[in-house]
Design an enzyme around this catalytic site. Structure first.
Site, PDB file in Angstrom:
ATOM      1  N   LEU A  71     -80.938  80.494 -16.037  1.00 32.08           N
ATOM      2  CA  LEU A  71     -81.445  81.823 -16.942  1.00 32.08           C
ATOM      3  C   LEU A  71     -81.212  81.593 -18.567  1.00 32.08           C
ATOM      4  CD1 LEU A  71     -81.244  85.103 -14.844  1.00 32.08           C
ATOM      5  CD2 LEU A  71     -83.341  83.861 -15.560  1.00 32.08           C
ATOM      6  N   PRO A  72     -81.241  80.409 -18.887  1.00 33.33           N
ATOM      7  CA  PRO A  72     -80.888  80.126 -20.458  1.00 33.33           C
ATOM      8  C   PRO A  72     -81.339  81.234 -21.263  1.00 33.33           C
ATOM      9  CG  PRO A  72     -82.143  78.276 -19.522  1.00 33.33           C
ATOM     10  CD  PRO A  72     -81.924  78.846 -18.611  1.00 33.33           C
ATOM     11  N   HIS A  73     -80.843  81.692 -22.343  1.00 35.79           N
ATOM     12  CA  HIS A  73     -81.448  82.632 -23.298  1.00 35.79           C
ATOM     13  C   HIS A  73     -80.651  82.673 -24.662  1.00 35.79           C
ATOM     14  CE1 HIS A  73     -78.199  84.232 -20.832  1.00 35.79           C
ATOM     15  NE2 HIS A  73     -77.611  85.216 -22.031  1.00 35.79           N
ATOM     16  N   ALA A  74     -81.177  83.122 -25.529  1.00 37.40           N
ATOM     17  CA  ALA A  74     -80.770  82.976 -26.861  1.00 37.40           C
ATOM     18  C   ALA A  74     -81.546  84.150 -27.691  1.00 37.40           C
ATOM     19  CB  ALA A  74     -80.817  81.604 -27.515  1.00 37.40           C
ATOM     20  N   VAL A 109     -85.331  82.201 -21.977  1.00 33.86           N
ATOM     21  CA  VAL A 109     -85.867  83.453 -22.680  1.00 33.86           C
ATOM     22  C   VAL A 109     -85.257  83.315 -24.057  1.00 33.86           C
ATOM     23  CG1 VAL A 109     -85.723  86.131 -22.547  1.00 33.86           C
ATOM     24  CG2 VAL A 109     -85.833  84.859 -20.616  1.00 33.86           C
TER      25      VAL A 109
END
Length: 156
Positions: A71-74, A109
């Site tokens: 779930l990479p997110h920034a 996301v």
């Protein structure tokens, strides 16, 4: 958060055209680059800015949550709304997961950098949706992007 609230949060950020199947990528960096290009299409933010933000977050520690899911997110201050893309990867790729399992499902996301907490709400909702092993396996077997999205959102 109720299942209905989680479904609404997911549906609002994961558009119908934001799911791709069986993407052959060489590794984590290539996966983040592909997700960034997809997120750029739906958000209007340059892919390079998204990739830099996702890579910077990933440098703090892997966003692979185990069981073949990442779930990479920034946060990006230039965004006005939250966006997500879902990639089913074939073959699965190394993502430095704590359980050592390669990632076959990646949901990236990006959200505005504001105090509303949209990023945490969206990531939490996706994590909850992926938590069920039977659902995760069904996601890995879905035949179309629409079917994959419907399964993730609980519409099937």
């Amino acid at each position: 958060m109720t299942d209905v609230a989680a479904s609404l949060a997911l549906e609002s950020v994961l558009g119908a055209g934001s799911v791709v199947l069986d993407v052959p990528l060489a590794g984590k960096a290539e996966a983040l680059a592909q997700a960034s290009r997809m997120l750029a299409e739906v958000s209007g933010v340059p892919a390079a800015a998204i990739e830099a933000a996702l890579s910077a977050r990933e440098a703090l520690g892997s966003t692979a949550v185990g069981s073949g899911i990442a779930l990479p997110h920034a946060r990006l201050h230039v965004l006005r709304s939250t966006h997500a893309v879902l990639l089913r990867l074939k073959p699965p790729i190394g993502f430095e997961a704590s359980d050592g399992e390669p990632v076959s499902l990646m949901c990236a996301v990006v959200a505005p950098d504001d105090p509303r907490g949209d990023l945490l709400v969206a990531v939490s909702a996706f994590a909850k949706a992926f938590r069920d092993p039977a659902r995760a396996e069904a996601l890995r077997q879905a035949e179309t992007p629409a079917a994959l999205r419907d399964l993730l959102l609980g519409n099937r």
